[in-house]
Enzyme design. Structure first.
Site, PDB file in Angstrom:
ATOM      1  CB  CYS A 382      43.371 -32.608  59.810  1.00 25.06           C
ATOM      2  SG  CYS A 382      43.026 -34.267  59.207  1.00 25.06           S
ATOM      3  CG  HIS A 508      45.813 -34.260  63.607  1.00 20.77           C
ATOM      4  ND1 HIS A 508      44.802 -33.398  63.930  1.00 20.77           N
ATOM      5  CD2 HIS A 508      45.304 -35.149  62.733  1.00 20.77           C
ATOM      6  CE1 HIS A 508      43.702 -33.749  63.283  1.00 20.77           C
ATOM      7  NE2 HIS A 508      43.974 -34.810  62.542  1.00 20.77           N
ATOM      8  CD  GLU A 510      46.512 -31.440  66.481  1.00 17.78           C
ATOM      9  OE1 GLU A 510      47.285 -31.052  65.576  1.00 17.78           O
ATOM     10  OE2 GLU A 510      45.350 -31.829  66.257  1.00 17.78           O
TER      11      GLU A 510
HETATM   12  N1  GLN Z   1      37.122 -35.300  57.919  1.00 19.06           N
HETATM   13  C1  GLN Z   1      38.398 -35.164  57.289  1.00 19.06           C
HETATM   14  C2  GLN Z   1      38.918 -36.500  56.798  1.00 19.06           C
HETATM   15  O1  GLN Z   1      38.475 -37.526  57.250  1.00 19.06           O
HETATM   16  C3  GLN Z   1      39.398 -34.537  58.233  1.00 19.06           C
HETATM   17  C4  GLN Z   1      39.756 -35.392  59.399  1.00 19.06           C
HETATM   18  C5  GLN Z   1      40.453 -34.646  60.489  1.00 19.06           C
HETATM   19  O2  GLN Z   1      40.437 -33.425  60.513  1.00 19.06           O
HETATM   20  N2  GLN Z   1      41.030 -35.339  61.432  1.00 19.06           N
HETATM   21  O3  GLN Z   1      39.787 -36.556  55.978  1.00 19.06           O
END
Ligand code: GLN
Length: 557
Positions: A382, A508, A510
């Protein structure tokens, strides 16, 4: 067939592992062929944990349907096959939100709206909804008995027993039996008090799971049984364990599942815990070690990256490795006493996890450049993928000011930006992109080798995304886009074909990794890190041998 309910409450102190206990009971019942579902009620007033700091409340776990939920749901999914959604996690805030919406619509037809029956009815309806089509619904009540906030939930489960009877409901209470060093004794008083508190709201526990650091003797068990009015057999030693995956095995040895079946008048086959025993065996008998560095904004707080840590453990267990996990504070790479090379030299693999906000980004960029240039296996999740794209744009493609509009709204090169802001937030669903989205994998990529299929589905939680306007520049520089949404709107995965293992994903993974089904992205990352570690140590040894034989060549005498 109507489902049976197990209600899990906690006493004495928080953090006794109610969630793990609930998940482990679910696991044991599944091992006997029963179908289970699990749910959690959180007594706080936030509508969901999405707005709460993970450094206060722990990780926000995301389900396929895009609900932002309590991290205990992560344990439920890792230990069982239950399919969880927003129905499986309720907060007081959400219960009230529903009731107030109904009240405003006039659904209560002039009645006075009250905690009993309206709030308790809403809670009971939520429980019954997840209990459809399963043999057993396990309901965890957050907080500790005696908390003002948890009273409506306690009242609701008391009523459930009243309505459904003993054969269909079971109260399990997780409590603490501390060892007092000065007296060299285990103390039962906190448990007695906690049970008294439960009794005062009309709940007699059936089974006590006693958290302790040593086995409870027969005497202690019979004392607790006598004072708390439970069977001696129902006083269970919930001893501290080295790995959470041992909890179902420990519970099985104490016969918890057999007791549950007896109390709930359920018939089930013999338990089969072979797979879990194998996992525990691996934890205690690793063939070697692997050391991963997670480069993040803060030095970690125990629960803020729960699923990530577990997914790495699963990846390591898949190779029969012991995982050493270290947190590298990103800002320390810029300003620390030791150079960043010194700080990063001993990692077999580097991972930059998800996160929000500007803090630490420059340090993450340093770590990513290091991983890219030194061929250290890298995994960006992410935010980690976004920062990897920024690093590539800056250091390889010459776009010196490249950034994400999250960190620098005025940047001339918005490699990462908010696509939805341009298209209108409504059109693409709220301010966060949440939950499961399909992703098309490009054949011939590392991503394809990892997943072994062309279409996958993974969970998201982000606001910003890759800006396709920079696709040409970045791919000309050598970055490969290896996964996108089927309509091509969102870039989901990037990688570097010229690197042994450099991969980033906007989702994600995970959240979907389990000990018995390690996620392929974690499995391959940890595998690549292990290989890199072997090579790193061999190279170092060779250099030392060289230095021993030819010190003059190495600039030493
Ligand atoms: N801050 C980044 C976004 O909002 C990544 C978010 C995250 O890593 N969950 O896109």
């Amino acid at each position: 067939m109507s489902a049976k309910y197990i209600f899990v409450t906690g006493g004495v102190v928080s953090s006794l592992g109610k969630g793990l206990a609930a998940a482990s009971i679910g696991c044991l019942l599944e091992s006997r062929g029963l179908k289970v579902n699990l749910m959690k009620f959180d007594p706080y007033l936030n509508v969901d944990p999405g707005t709460m700091s993970p450094f206060q409340h722990g990780e926000v776990f995301v389900t396929d349907d895009g609900a932002e939920t309590d991290l205990d749901l992560g344990h439920y999914e890792r230990f069982t096959h239950a399919k969880l959604s927003r129905d499986n996690n309720w907060t007081t805030g959400r219960v009230y939100e529903q009731i107030i919406a109904k009240e405003r619509r006039g659904d209560y037809l002039g009645k006075t709206v009250q905690v009993i029956p309206h709030v308790t009815n809403e809670i009971k309806a939520a429980m019954k909804k997840v209990a459809q089509d399963v043999d057993v619904a396990i309901v965890e009540i957050g907080g500790t008995v005696g908390d003002i906030e948890s009273l409506p939930f306690m009242e609701a489960i008391r009523q459930m027993r009243q309505e459904l009877g003993r054969e269909h409901t079971l109260f399990m209470h997780v409590t603490l039996v501390p060892f007092i060093a000065a007296a060299q004794e285990l103390k039962t008083k906190p448990t007695q008090h906690s049970v008294k508190e439960l009794l005062s709201i009309g709940i007699q526990p059936d089974i006590l799971l006693c958290r302790t650091d040593r086995f409870l003797s027969k005497e202690i068990k019979s004392k607790i049984a006598l004072f708390c009015n439970v069977e001696e057999e129902a006083v269970i030693t919930a001893k501290d364990v080295a790995t959470i995956y041992e909890v179902p095995v420990v519970f099985s040895r104490e016969g918890v599942d057999t007791l549950v079946l007896r109390y709930l008048h359920l018939n089930a086959k013999e338990r089969d815990l072979k797979d879990w025993e194998e996992i525990v065996h691996r934890v205690y008998n690793p063939k070697a070690e692997v050391t991963i560095g997670i480069v993040g904004k803060y030095v970690e707080y125990e629960d803020s990256y729960k699923s990530l840590k577990e997914a790495l453990v699963h990846g390591a267990l898949a190779h029969n490795l012991k995982l050493n996990l270290n947190w590298v504070e990103a800002e320390g790479l810029e300003t620390g006493d030791r150079t960043y090379e010194e700080q990063l030299a001993d990692y077999d693999g580097l991972l930059v996890p998800g996160g929000f906000g500007k803090r630490g980004i420059e340090g993450m960029l340093i770590a990513i450049r290091y991983a890219r240039e030194k061929n250290v296996p890298f995994f960006g999740i992410c935010l980690g993928m976004q920062v990897a794209c920024i690093e590539f744009a800056r250091d390889v493609c010459g776009l010196a000011d490249a950034n994400s509009s999250e960190f620098d709204p005025a940047t001339p090169h918005r490699v990462i930006y908010k696509l939805r802001e341009l298209r209108g937030v409504e059109e693409l669903g709220g301010t966060m992109r949440l939950g499961a989205w399909p992703c098309k994998i490009e054949p011939g990529t590392l991503a394809y080798r990892i997943y072994g299929k062309l279409e996958i589905s993974e969970r998201h939680r982000h606001r910003y995304e890759f800006n396709r306007e920079y696709e040409g520049t970045l791919t000309a520089g050598g970055l490969r886009i290896s996964g996108s949404t089927p309509d091509g709107t969102y870039v989901e995965m990037v990688e570097l074909p010229d690197h042994p293992h450099f991969i980033g994903c906007q989702f994600h993974p995970e959240f979907k990794s389990k000990p018995l089904e390690p996620h392929p992205l974690f499995k391959t990352f940890v595998g690549a890190a292990y290989e890199h570690g072997l090579k790193r140590r061999a190279d170092r040894l060779a250099a030392e041998v060289e230095m021993f034989h030819r010190p003059e060549k190495m600039g030493r005498r």
